[in-house]
Design a protein around this motif. Structure first.
Motif, PDB file in Angstrom:
ATOM      1  N   LEU B 146      -8.303  -5.171  11.381  1.00 17.51           N
ATOM      2  CA  LEU B 146      -8.224  -4.945   9.958  1.00 17.51           C
ATOM      3  C   LEU B 146      -7.317  -7.120  10.185  1.00 17.51           C
ATOM      4  CD1 LEU B 146      -6.056  -2.239   9.076  1.00 17.51           C
ATOM      5  CD2 LEU B 146      -8.248  -2.838   8.193  1.00 17.51           C
ATOM      6  N   ASP B 147      -8.130  -7.723   8.601  1.00 14.55           N
ATOM      7  CA  ASP B 147      -7.326  -8.518   8.910  1.00 14.55           C
ATOM      8  C   ASP B 147      -6.798  -8.739   7.513  1.00 14.55           C
ATOM      9  OD1 ASP B 147      -8.133  -9.470  11.439  1.00 14.55           O
ATOM     10  OD2 ASP B 147      -9.794  -9.506  11.821  1.00 14.55           O
ATOM     11  N   GLY B 148      -6.289  -9.853   7.293  1.00 15.31           N
ATOM     12  CA  GLY B 148      -5.763 -10.225   5.474  1.00 15.31           C
ATOM     13  C   GLY B 148      -5.076  -9.423   4.796  1.00 15.31           C
ATOM     14  N   VAL B 149      -4.404  -8.642   5.347  1.00 15.60           N
ATOM     15  CA  VAL B 149      -3.995  -7.137   4.814  1.00 15.60           C
ATOM     16  C   VAL B 149      -2.396  -6.627   5.634  1.00 15.60           C
ATOM     17  CG1 VAL B 149      -5.941  -5.536   5.241  1.00 15.60           C
ATOM     18  CG2 VAL B 149      -4.075  -5.584   7.123  1.00 15.60           C
ATOM     19  N   GLU B 150      -2.055  -8.323   5.756  1.00 16.96           N
ATOM     20  CA  GLU B 150      -0.557  -8.129   6.479  1.00 16.96           C
ATOM     21  C   GLU B 150       0.494  -8.023   5.109  1.00 16.96           C
ATOM     22  OE1 GLU B 150      -2.781  -9.877   7.172  1.00 16.96           O
ATOM     23  OE2 GLU B 150      -1.988 -11.225   9.571  1.00 16.96           O
ATOM     24  N   LEU B 151      -0.452  -8.300   4.275  1.00 17.58           N
ATOM     25  CA  LEU B 151       1.240  -8.713   2.490  1.00 17.58           C
ATOM     26  C   LEU B 151       0.673  -7.906   1.380  1.00 17.58           C
ATOM     27  CD1 LEU B 151       1.236 -12.701   1.917  1.00 17.58           C
ATOM     28  CD2 LEU B 151       2.775 -11.316   3.362  1.00 17.58           C
ATOM     29  N   LYS B 152      -0.258  -6.900   1.696  1.00 14.70           N
ATOM     30  CA  LYS B 152      -0.706  -5.768   0.876  1.00 14.70           C
ATOM     31  C   LYS B 152       0.532  -4.638   1.167  1.00 14.70           C
ATOM     32  CE  LYS B 152      -5.662  -5.837   0.285  1.00 14.70           C
ATOM     33  NZ  LYS B 152      -6.396  -5.400  -0.048  1.00 14.70           N
ATOM     34  N   ALA B 153       0.958  -3.589  -0.151  1.00  9.00           N
ATOM     35  CA  ALA B 153       1.616  -2.779  -0.465  1.00  9.00           C
ATOM     36  C   ALA B 153       0.825  -1.846   0.903  1.00  9.00           C
ATOM     37  CB  ALA B 153       2.311  -2.840  -1.298  1.00  9.00           C
ATOM     38  N   THR B 154       2.167  -0.728   0.812  1.00 14.95           N
ATOM     39  CA  THR B 154       1.399   0.253   1.894  1.00 14.95           C
ATOM     40  C   THR B 154       0.194   1.344   0.880  1.00 14.95           C
ATOM     41  OG1 THR B 154       3.255   1.385   1.486  1.00 14.95           O
ATOM     42  CG2 THR B 154       2.298   0.252   3.984  1.00 14.95           C
ATOM     43  N   ASN B 155       0.857   1.541  -0.295  1.00 18.09           N
ATOM     44  CA  ASN B 155       0.065   2.341  -1.117  1.00 18.09           C
ATOM     45  C   ASN B 155      -1.192   1.331  -1.936  1.00 18.09           C
ATOM     46  OD1 ASN B 155       1.174   0.623  -3.211  1.00 18.09           O
ATOM     47  ND2 ASN B 155       2.794   1.305  -4.096  1.00 18.09           N
ATOM     48  N   GLU B 156      -1.359   0.338  -2.032  1.00 15.68           N
ATOM     49  CA  GLU B 156      -2.667  -0.465  -1.789  1.00 15.68           C
ATOM     50  C   GLU B 156      -3.023   0.149  -0.638  1.00 15.68           C
ATOM     51  OE1 GLU B 156      -2.869  -5.040  -2.648  1.00 15.68           O
ATOM     52  OE2 GLU B 156      -0.698  -4.171  -2.780  1.00 15.68           O
ATOM     53  N   LEU B 157      -3.563   1.059  -0.168  1.00 19.05           N
ATOM     54  CA  LEU B 157      -4.105   1.083   1.339  1.00 19.05           C
ATOM     55  C   LEU B 157      -5.129   2.328   0.784  1.00 19.05           C
ATOM     56  CD1 LEU B 157      -1.822  -0.033   4.650  1.00 19.05           C
ATOM     57  CD2 LEU B 157      -3.539  -1.798   3.000  1.00 19.05           C
ATOM     58  N   SER B 158      -6.744   2.529   2.063  1.00 18.32           N
ATOM     59  CA  SER B 158      -7.128   3.339   1.263  1.00 18.32           C
ATOM     60  C   SER B 158      -7.155   4.399   3.116  1.00 18.32           C
ATOM     61  CB  SER B 158      -8.581   3.101   2.047  1.00 18.32           C
ATOM     62  OG  SER B 158      -9.175   2.296   3.234  1.00 18.32           O
ATOM     63  N   GLY B 159      -7.034   5.540   2.420  1.00 16.37           N
ATOM     64  CA  GLY B 159      -6.422   6.367   3.804  1.00 16.37           C
ATOM     65  C   GLY B 159      -7.015   6.155   5.708  1.00 16.37           C
ATOM     66  N   GLY B 160      -7.995   5.289   5.272  1.00 11.46           N
ATOM     67  CA  GLY B 160      -8.751   4.711   7.013  1.00 11.46           C
ATOM     68  C   GLY B 160      -7.825   3.392   7.147  1.00 11.46           C
ATOM     69  N   MET B 161      -7.073   2.833   6.118  1.00 13.54           N
ATOM     70  CA  MET B 161      -6.511   1.701   6.580  1.00 13.54           C
ATOM     71  C   MET B 161      -5.403   1.613   6.993  1.00 13.54           C
ATOM     72  SD  MET B 161      -8.436  -0.237   3.868  1.00 13.54           S
ATOM     73  CE  MET B 161      -7.603  -2.401   3.809  1.00 13.54           C
ATOM     74  N   ARG B 162      -4.720   3.017   6.205  1.00 13.22           N
ATOM     75  CA  ARG B 162      -3.127   3.223   6.702  1.00 13.22           C
ATOM     76  C   ARG B 162      -2.934   4.113   7.663  1.00 13.22           C
ATOM     77  NH1 ARG B 162      -0.050   4.484   1.816  1.00 13.22           N
ATOM     78  NH2 ARG B 162       1.638   6.318   3.456  1.00 13.22           N
ATOM     79  N   ARG B 163      -3.845   4.465   7.707  1.00  5.37           N
ATOM     80  CA  ARG B 163      -4.622   5.417  10.036  1.00  5.37           C
ATOM     81  C   ARG B 163      -4.234   3.948  10.810  1.00  5.37           C
ATOM     82  NH1 ARG B 163      -5.998  10.810   9.688  1.00  5.37           N
ATOM     83  NH2 ARG B 163      -6.074  10.707   6.838  1.00  5.37           N
ATOM     84  N   ARG B 164      -5.186   3.172  10.588  1.00  4.53           N
ATOM     85  CA  ARG B 164      -4.984   2.064  11.636  1.00  4.53           C
ATOM     86  C   ARG B 164      -4.226   1.074  11.339  1.00  4.53           C
ATOM     87  NH1 ARG B 164     -11.137  -0.739  10.195  1.00  4.53           N
ATOM     88  NH2 ARG B 164     -10.894  -0.154   8.551  1.00  4.53           N
ATOM     89  N   VAL B 165      -2.987   0.932  10.330  1.00  3.96           N
ATOM     90  CA  VAL B 165      -2.522   0.261  10.228  1.00  3.96           C
ATOM     91  C   VAL B 165      -0.886   1.196  10.995  1.00  3.96           C
ATOM     92  CG1 VAL B 165      -0.384  -0.679   8.688  1.00  3.96           C
ATOM     93  CG2 VAL B 165      -3.114  -1.123   8.099  1.00  3.96           C
ATOM     94  N   GLY B 166      -0.530   2.146  10.738  1.00  2.00           N
ATOM     95  CA  GLY B 166      -0.180   3.172  11.415  1.00  2.00           C
ATOM     96  C   GLY B 166      -0.864   3.019  12.850  1.00  2.00           C
ATOM     97  N   PHE B 167      -1.923   2.823  13.707  1.00  2.36           N
ATOM     98  CA  PHE B 167      -2.181   2.485  15.021  1.00  2.36           C
ATOM     99  C   PHE B 167      -1.225   1.139  15.604  1.00  2.36           C
ATOM    100  CE2 PHE B 167      -6.153   4.573  14.327  1.00  2.36           C
ATOM    101  CZ  PHE B 167      -6.050   5.599  14.432  1.00  2.36           C
ATOM    102  N   ALA B 168      -1.583   0.535  14.529  1.00  3.70           N
ATOM    103  CA  ALA B 168      -1.269  -1.320  14.293  1.00  3.70           C
ATOM    104  C   ALA B 168       0.320  -1.385  15.042  1.00  3.70           C
ATOM    105  CB  ALA B 168      -1.239  -2.093  13.851  1.00  3.70           C
ATOM    106  N   ARG B 169       0.966  -0.199  13.987  1.00  9.01           N
ATOM    107  CA  ARG B 169       2.520  -0.050  14.681  1.00  9.01           C
ATOM    108  C   ARG B 169       2.633   0.043  16.097  1.00  9.01           C
ATOM    109  NH1 ARG B 169       5.896   3.285   9.916  1.00  9.01           N
ATOM    110  NH2 ARG B 169       5.028   4.766  11.040  1.00  9.01           N
ATOM    111  N   ALA B 170       1.942   1.295  15.772  1.00 11.09           N
ATOM    112  CA  ALA B 170       2.376   2.353  17.241  1.00 11.09           C
ATOM    113  C   ALA B 170       1.796   1.580  18.657  1.00 11.09           C
ATOM    114  CB  ALA B 170       1.552   3.346  16.935  1.00 11.09           C
ATOM    115  N   ILE B 171       0.933   0.009  18.744  1.00  9.47           N
ATOM    116  CA  ILE B 171       0.913   0.042  19.569  1.00  9.47           C
ATOM    117  C   ILE B 171       2.140  -0.876  19.623  1.00  9.47           C
ATOM    118  CG2 ILE B 171      -1.108   1.023  20.390  1.00  9.47           C
ATOM    119  CD1 ILE B 171      -2.454  -1.868  18.864  1.00  9.47           C
ATOM    120  N   ALA B 172       2.744  -1.760  18.757  1.00  9.88           N
ATOM    121  CA  ALA B 172       3.282  -3.043  18.312  1.00  9.88           C
ATOM    122  C   ALA B 172       4.129  -3.269  19.888  1.00  9.88           C
ATOM    123  CB  ALA B 172       3.663  -2.968  17.602  1.00  9.88           C
ATOM    124  N   LEU B 173       5.071  -2.578  20.070  1.00 13.74           N
ATOM    125  CA  LEU B 173       6.005  -2.232  21.222  1.00 13.74           C
ATOM    126  C   LEU B 173       5.285  -2.815  22.615  1.00 13.74           C
ATOM    127  CD1 LEU B 173       8.543  -0.710  19.824  1.00 13.74           C
ATOM    128  CD2 LEU B 173       8.819  -2.744  21.069  1.00 13.74           C
TER     129      LEU B 173
END
Lengths: 266, 266
Positions: B146-173
């Motif tokens: 996922l590139d270029g979605v940094e400034l999007k609000a979470t409610n602008e994301l599709s279901g698949g994108m939400r999952r992947r942002v969730g993955f990104a947050r989960a692996i951040a640490l």
């Protein structure tokens, strides 16, 4: 003969309802004290989230100024109007100022401000935390090794408890001004005399006990709102229920505890 | 049970042969209904373990036990030799730092945008500068394509994108263990395929231990080293994907073929 078993089963159903409601009440009380206890436990541990505290203090304090101000001013105005009409009958108009000042600082400003904040802030705390609960955002905080009570509840409860006394002090001022404007402007009282009488019987103690009440009410309404939200179940409908019952519960507990606080403080 | 002796082996230190996660005789009931009835499982370091099972068998409940979101009625959860069920709240938080969890609907914080969501655990737990955080957020988003979605609000994301942002947050640490709660539910087959390949890629890149729950067998075969079937509150089978396919248990065969059970039809 058949009436007897029916009466027995009706009594059984009644007892069952009493029991269920009793258990429900115990659960509510337990949740309230659980949130209160964990809030205190996490309040003095790192990390301290200063930015969130400020954000919540603005939300509770600054944003509530209009609603609290209007409530207090009109209460003061009505007080002046009512007491003037009453006191006029035995030529005691001169004491209107004292009655307005005393009843506002000791009782009306803290209680009415707390009730307004319970409607404004208590409900939004319940709705916000409830939504976070049903969309698993609270679980996500746990999963990220962030204690949700520390991150969400501590700043909200702290900000509400800290902001209620200044709000009530502001309400005292506006309420007294409201009473003054009606008595002097509409009913023709002597302005100098009214001002003197306002402070003649007013102790600092009256003001302080009102402010202590305000802080306790702030604690009660924020912990109620947070605990309702924190333990929300049942999706969107559950959030609605939590919000409503947060306001109802907080208002009731404020009014009941007001009696006991008055008994202790005066 | 080979791990039976490990229940009180706290502080033994993680060794290569120590399972990263061991669940020993886990029981849990809700409102009198027994959901988990003696679950035993072990997940080795670096393994991708997938738990499958029908709807409502308690897969999510089991997953939430692993990270301490739900306390068991009975049993032990050993993470790297340390018993989660015996730990105090502060130690529990420290143990959770080993985990990253992705939730069913993403559980993104809706008060924050995508960038802030992924930066949240970094800001909370590390002393990284804003520049380092921004770099890490971009890196994590790159890993989930996922590139270029940094400034999007979470409610602008599709279901698949939400999952992947969730993955990104989960692996951040950079967690040692990743948990996925139904990563494919509610996604169309193509998006589900994308999510599966992201999971496989993440595993290759990060070399972490993974526990996934799903009822999507296609996804299970794609990402698993070992598949376990949860049924009636117990793990009834556990095998490599190839071996799992050839298990003779009639329930598993029906589950794989997507056919109804006789008892359900009747």
């Amino acid at each position: 003969m058949s009436a007897e078993p029916e009466a027995v089963s009706r009594a059984g159903a009644f007892l069952e309802r009493v029991g269920t409601n009793g258990i429900h009440l115990f659960e509510e009380v337990g949740r309230f004290f659980y949130i209160l206890h964990t809030t205190i436990y996490w309040a003095f541990r790192r990390p301290f989230d200063g930015r969130e505290w400020v954000r919540q203090m603005v939300r509770v304090g600054v944003d509530s100024i209009p609603v609290v101000g209007l409530t207090a001013m009109f209460t003061g105005m009505v007080m002046a109007l009512q007491t003037y009409r009453g006191f006029e009958r035995f030529h005691a108009e001169g004491y209107v100022a004292s009655v307005v000042a005393l009843s506002l600082t000791r009782e009306l400003a803290p209680v009415l401000a707390a009730l307004m904040i319970a409607g404004r802030v208590g409900s939004s705390l319940a709705a916000e935390l409830g939504t976070m609960r049903v969309t698993e955002q609270i679980d996500a905080l746990y999963a990220m090794a962030v204690e949700p009570v520390q991150y969400l509840v501590v700043p909200r409860v702290g900000a509400t408890t800290l902001m209620l006394p200044p709000l009530v002090a502001f309400a005292n001022g506006l309420g007294i001004f409201g009473g003054y404007s009606i008595a002097v402007g509409l009913l023709g009282a002597n302005p100098v005399n009214y001002w003197d009488k306002t402070f003649q019987y007013l102790d600092l103690n009256d003001v302080f006990s009102g402010l202590i009440k305000a802080a306790v009410f702030g604690l009660i309404l924020s912990v109620t709102g947070c605990s309702k939200g924190f333990f929300t179940t049942g999706g969107a409908e559950g959030v609605g229920r939590a919000t409503t019952s947060a306001v109802v519960m907080a208002s009731l507990v404020i009014l009941v505890s007001d009696f006991f606080l008055t008994k202790i403080l005066f | 049970m080979a791990t039976g002796t490990r229940a009180n082996g706290r502080g033994a230190g993680p060794e290569q042969d120590t399972p990263t996660i061991a669940v020993i005789d886990l029981w849990k009931s809700f409102a009198g209904r027994e959901v988990l009835r003696g679950v035993n499982l072990e997940v080795a370091r670096g393994e991708s373990f997938v738990i499958v099972g029908g709807s409502g068998v308690g897969k999510s409940v089991l997953l939430k036990h692993l990270i301490g979101l739900i306390a068991p009625d009975r049993g032990h959860i050993i993470i790297d030799g340390e018993d989660l069920t015996q730990s105090d709240p502060v130690r529990c938080l420290a143990l959770r730092r080993k985990f990253g969890m992705s939730f069913q609907e993403g559980a993104l914080f809706d008060s924050m945008n995508v960038f802030e969501n992924i930066a949240f655990p970094l800001r909370r737990h590390t002393a990284m500068t804003e520049g380092e955080i921004a770099a890490r957020v971009r890196e994590c988003l790159g890993l989930v394509h996922l590139d270029g979605v940094e400034l999007k609000a979470t409610n602008e994301l599709s279901g698949g994108m939400r999952r992947r942002v969730g993955f990104a947050r989960a692996i951040a640490l950079q967690p040692e263990i990743l948990l996925f709660d139904e990563p494919n539910t509610g996604l169309d087959p193509i998006t589900a395929g994308v999510v599966n390949s992201v999971i496989v890629e993440m595993r290759e890149h990060l070399g972490v231990t993974m526990v996934t729950i799903t009822h999507d067998m296609k996804s299970a075969f794609r990402i698993a080293d070992r598949i376990a079937m949860l049924r009636s509150g117990r793990i009834v089978a556990s095998a490599s994907p190839e071996a799992f396919r050839s298990l003779s248990d009639p329930y598993i065969q029906k589950f794989l073929a997507g056919e109804p059970l006789e008892e359900d039809v009747a």
